[in-house]
Design a protein around this motif. Structure first.
Motif, PDB file in Angstrom:
ATOM      1  N   UNK A 486      18.074 -22.418  24.536  1.00 24.16           N
ATOM      2  CA  UNK A 486      18.297 -20.980  24.725  1.00 24.16           C
ATOM      3  C   UNK A 486      17.123 -20.339  25.465  1.00 24.16           C
ATOM      4  N   UNK A 487      17.354 -19.922  26.701  1.00 23.18           N
ATOM      5  CA  UNK A 487      16.329 -19.225  27.469  1.00 23.18           C
ATOM      6  C   UNK A 487      15.209 -20.094  27.998  1.00 23.18           C
ATOM      7  N   UNK A 488      15.442 -21.416  28.166  1.00 17.01           N
ATOM      8  CA  UNK A 488      14.353 -22.278  28.621  1.00 17.01           C
ATOM      9  C   UNK A 488      14.909 -23.552  29.252  1.00 17.01           C
ATOM     10  N   UNK A 489      14.166 -24.085  30.227  1.00 16.99           N
ATOM     11  CA  UNK A 489      14.429 -25.419  30.771  1.00 16.99           C
ATOM     12  C   UNK A 489      13.078 -26.093  30.966  1.00 16.99           C
ATOM     13  N   UNK A 490      13.004 -27.393  30.634  1.00 13.66           N
ATOM     14  CA  UNK A 490      11.743 -28.133  30.718  1.00 13.66           C
ATOM     15  C   UNK A 490      12.002 -29.466  31.417  1.00 13.66           C
ATOM     16  N   UNK A 549       2.064 -18.769  34.565  1.00 11.17           N
ATOM     17  CA  UNK A 549       2.286 -17.583  35.383  1.00 11.17           C
ATOM     18  C   UNK A 549       3.664 -17.018  35.163  1.00 11.17           C
ATOM     19  N   UNK A 550       3.884 -15.849  35.726  1.00 12.60           N
ATOM     20  CA  UNK A 550       5.184 -15.194  35.634  1.00 12.60           C
ATOM     21  C   UNK A 550       5.668 -14.854  37.031  1.00 12.60           C
ATOM     22  N   UNK A 551       6.979 -14.855  37.200  1.00 14.96           N
ATOM     23  CA  UNK A 551       7.579 -14.456  38.462  1.00 14.96           C
ATOM     24  C   UNK A 551       8.984 -13.941  38.166  1.00 14.96           C
ATOM     25  N   UNK A 552       9.494 -13.144  39.077  1.00  7.85           N
ATOM     26  CA  UNK A 552      10.840 -12.573  38.913  1.00  7.85           C
ATOM     27  C   UNK A 552      11.028 -11.949  37.532  1.00  7.85           C
ATOM     28  N   UNK A 553      10.115 -11.057  37.166  1.00  6.79           N
ATOM     29  CA  UNK A 553      10.275 -10.331  35.906  1.00  6.79           C
ATOM     30  C   UNK A 553       9.862 -11.147  34.709  1.00  6.79           C
ATOM     31  N   UNK A 554      10.780 -11.441  33.805  1.00  7.94           N
ATOM     32  CA  UNK A 554      10.384 -12.055  32.533  1.00  7.94           C
ATOM     33  C   UNK A 554      10.196 -13.570  32.593  1.00  7.94           C
ATOM     34  N   UNK A 555      10.516 -14.188  33.738  1.00 10.52           N
ATOM     35  CA  UNK A 555      10.463 -15.644  33.792  1.00 10.52           C
ATOM     36  C   UNK A 555       9.023 -16.138  33.720  1.00 10.52           C
ATOM     37  N   UNK A 556       8.754 -17.092  32.811  1.00 10.99           N
ATOM     38  CA  UNK A 556       7.396 -17.610  32.619  1.00 10.99           C
ATOM     39  C   UNK A 556       7.343 -19.077  33.025  1.00 10.99           C
ATOM     40  N   UNK A 557       6.277 -19.423  33.729  1.00 11.49           N
ATOM     41  CA  UNK A 557       6.034 -20.786  34.173  1.00 11.49           C
ATOM     42  C   UNK A 557       4.897 -21.387  33.359  1.00 11.49           C
ATOM     43  N   UNK A 572       3.911 -35.203  34.650  1.00 14.30           N
ATOM     44  CA  UNK A 572       3.962 -33.755  34.843  1.00 14.30           C
ATOM     45  C   UNK A 572       4.995 -33.136  33.912  1.00 14.30           C
ATOM     46  N   UNK A 573       4.611 -32.050  33.275  1.00 14.50           N
ATOM     47  CA  UNK A 573       5.515 -31.316  32.385  1.00 14.50           C
ATOM     48  C   UNK A 573       5.595 -29.881  32.893  1.00 14.50           C
ATOM     49  N   UNK A 574       6.787 -29.450  33.265  1.00  7.92           N
ATOM     50  CA  UNK A 574       6.981 -28.102  33.809  1.00  7.92           C
ATOM     51  C   UNK A 574       8.086 -27.411  33.026  1.00  7.92           C
ATOM     52  N   UNK A 575       7.790 -26.193  32.528  1.00  3.43           N
ATOM     53  CA  UNK A 575       8.827 -25.438  31.823  1.00  3.43           C
ATOM     54  C   UNK A 575       8.980 -24.061  32.452  1.00  3.43           C
ATOM     55  N   UNK A 576      10.216 -23.568  32.445  1.00  5.15           N
ATOM     56  CA  UNK A 576      10.549 -22.208  32.860  1.00  5.15           C
ATOM     57  C   UNK A 576      11.256 -21.552  31.687  1.00  5.15           C
ATOM     58  N   UNK A 577      10.697 -20.469  31.197  1.00  2.65           N
ATOM     59  CA  UNK A 577      11.320 -19.780  30.063  1.00  2.65           C
ATOM     60  C   UNK A 577      11.667 -18.352  30.467  1.00  2.65           C
ATOM     61  N   UNK A 578      12.770 -17.849  29.937  1.00  2.00           N
ATOM     62  CA  UNK A 578      13.319 -16.566  30.365  1.00  2.00           C
ATOM     63  C   UNK A 578      13.357 -15.534  29.238  1.00  2.00           C
ATOM     64  N   UNK A 579      12.690 -15.878  28.127  1.00  2.00           N
ATOM     65  CA  UNK A 579      12.614 -14.961  26.996  1.00  2.00           C
ATOM     66  C   UNK A 579      11.461 -15.410  26.112  1.00  2.00           C
TER      67      UNK A 579
END
Length: 605
Positions: A486-490, A549-557, A572-579
């Motif tokens: 919910x609200x995330x991809x890794x 970092x953050x981009x496009x509003x609430x999206x967190x890197x 490498x571990x990369x996550x994008x969370x939207x909440x």
């Protein structure tokens, strides 16, 4: 994947001409100062070994200061290609209906700026001389020792081609000339790739597969952007950029595909019996399958754009309003074209693959029953300024006939006649060898996505385990693990390159760009040249770096890079969370990650 090293392969600036040179006077470096380019004769011996050859070609290394270097290049370039340049400019001016002299003036300045920035050395076949800039260019100096090796290995690759008789080949048309150039530059870059791979301890196929992966993933503009090696090329018009980089970027992919399909045997066969049209460089299977059908010329002398110029003009037209899929469709389905211009009237025939079924985005006013080839042909001319009421197009089987700037009744008749242009039959296949698609798992050396045991994900070859509570693993051939919640991809990925600041930035940006475009969060994606702020990140099994970092509003890197295999690769571990809750879930997954600094993959070929 690590992008910076691959970009260097593509931007090796060199030239291979076949005319008689004005003999420059060599200027020896001071005895107490070794030249920046080292011992090129020894490097040529090393290059011959990775190509299974014995070096027999003798050559002179001629270091020159910048003024003498570019003066020599200009004289050689002018003598070698005056007729071909004239054909190129005439072809473009006739097709586009623009003044020839104005077109020459518009492009000449861009060419000169790009050469000053990019040209490092060039080999001259007739005189067997390798001319090199005496002072190392700043861009190459900043790239470090490996960048120099790759660039110089590419140059001595041309010496090996000289040994095999490349200087004796003559070309008759611009499209044939730039196609042959793509074979030369692609082959020289293969030499550089194999030599660099050997020094890195990589098996040959693995080194080439990594290059193929980068070439299949990024556009030329993206490679330039992420490498930061050529601001002038980025600023140049698409025509200049494509013509300059086509032999390197497309030629490298052509030769790398052949190498993966049939090794040096197949590469050598292409060198001895090369393609003569640019469409084969975009689609190497065409060279294997034999010559494509050809349209009979519409005029005398015959004029054709060829796929390189057609694709370049189409890309230029789509710069402001890109229509996804059109350029790729043209690359896959173009067979031939022919045009003539009499006064203001342009008649143009294009032939397309009869098996093509994929449609391309429509242009305003196109009928819903129009074929994709007709849409592309009409759309390009409209983009180039032909009003719709001055343009008539029709189809006959696989051929599209387009006529512009003629009286209405004549346009209908002429377009039907052009669409009935006859084609010459294709020649039979050369060899029964299929070109393999890029193998992502080979480049990353990850076989399979790992396994789930309850709420724990385990990847034995990577030596990794992670709690995936609250998440759902997805199939993704390019990643060891793609996990959504919910609200995330890794993503968890194994990258077969040592960590570097620019490479880490490029990797994260490429992941972001691909994700954003696929999810349509931001149609423009992110710049691959974006720099990130990295801070230390530590695990019990390794020490690495991370950025947030953050981009496009609430999206967190949140991205982490952990060296493994003695610093020769990374996890490498990369996550994008939207909440906030998504970010909390990503943190829980990340904190549960366990691994080893020497996974099984480190010792595999």
């Amino acid at each position: 994947m690590r992008l910076a090293a691959a970009a260097l392969f593509l931007l090796c600036a060199c030239a291979a001409h076949t005319t008689t040179a004005v003999t420059p006077v060599p200027t020896a470096p001071p005895k107490d100062e070794a030249p920046w380019y080292g011992d090129l004769h020894a490097l040529a011996q090393e290059a011959a070994a990775v190509r299974d050859l014995t070096l027999t070609q003798t050559f002179d290394v001629v270091p020159l200061d910048d003024d003498a270097f570019f003066a020599a290049y200009e004289e050689l370039f002018t003598r070698a290609s005056t007729a071909l340049q004239q054909e190129l400019m005439t072809t473009l001016s006739e097709f586009m209906g623009v003044d020839l002299e104005k077109l020459k003036g518009a492009l000449s300045g861009d060419w000169n700026e790009v050469r000053q920035e990019q040209l490092i050395a060039f080999y001259h076949f007739k005189s067997h001389r390798l001319l090199v800039r005496k002072v190392i260019p700043p861009a190459l100096a900043a790239g470090g020792e490996r960048a120099r090796l790759i660039t110089l290995a590419h140059e001595v690759g041309h010496v090996l081609q000289d040994q095999l008789g490349a200087g004796a080949r003559e070309v008759k048309t611009f499209d044939e000339a730039i196609t042959w150039r793509a074979v030369l530059e692609g082959d020289a870059t293969l030499t550089a790739t194999l030599l660099d791979g050997a020094r890195q301890g990589l098996p040959p196929r693995r080194a080439v597969e990594r290059a193929r992966l980068t070439l299949s993933t990024l556009s030329m503009a993206q490679v330039i952007e992420v490498s930061g090696a050529s601001p002038k090329l980025l600023e140049a018009p698409a025509v200049v950029r494509e013509l300059y980089l086509f032999p390197y970027f497309r030629g490298q992919r052509f030769i790398a595909d052949l190498y993966q399909a049939g090794g040096l045997r197949l590469v050598n066969q292409a060198f001895a019996d090369p393609p003569t049209r640019s469409d084969a460089i975009y689609s190497p299977q065409r060279w294997l399958d034999g010559t494509a059908p050809a349209l009979e010329p519409l005029g005398d002398p015959p004029r054709r754009l060829g796929l390189l110029l057609l694709r370049t003009l189409l890309e230029q037209c789509q710069r402001d309003k890109p229509k996804q899929g059109a350029v790729a469709w043209v690359e896959a389905n173009y067979l031939d074209d022919s045009f003539r211009r009499v006064g203001q009237t342009l008649a143009w025939a294009t032939e397309w693959d009869p098996a093509a079924t994929t449609r391309v985005p429509r242009h305003d006013g196109d009928d819903a029953t129009d074929r994709a080839g007709l849409v592309v042909s009409k759309g390009l001319l409209k983009c180039l300024g032909v009003p719709g009421d001055e343009l008539t197009a029709t189809t006959s089987e696989n051929v599209v006939g387009v006529v512009a700037f003629a009286p209405g009744a004549d346009r209908e008749r002429l377009a039907s006649s052009v669409a009935r242009t006859r084609t010459v039959e294709a020649k039979p296949a050369r060899v029964a060898t299929p070109i393999p698609p890029p193998r992502l798992d080979a480049a990353f050396r990850v076989s399979g996505p790992g396994v789930l045991s309850g709420d724990t994900w385990v990847h034995a070859k990577l030596g990794l385990s992670m709690s995936v509570t609250g998440g759902k693993p997805l199939e993704n051939a390019g990643a060891a693990l793609t996990l959504t919640g919910p609200g995330v991809v890794l993503f968890v990925m194994f990258v077969d390159e040592p960590p570097t600041p620019k490479g880490d930035d490029g990797f994260v940006n490429a992941v972001l760009d691909g994700f954003l475009k696929s999810s349509k969060i931001s149609p423009a994606g992110v710049s691959l040249a974006t720099k990130h702020t990295w801070t230390p990140a530590e695990r019990t099994w390794t020490k690495g770096r991370e950025t947030k970092g953050e981009f496009d509003g609430p999206t967190a890197l949140h991205a982490q890079v952990f060296p493994v295999c003695g610093g020769k690769a990374t996890v490498n571990v990369v996550s994008l969370s939207f909440s906030p809750s998504g970010q909390k879930l990503a943190d829980a997954w990340r904190s549960s990650l366990e691994g080893t600094a020497q996974p099984a993959l480190c010792v595999e070929p």
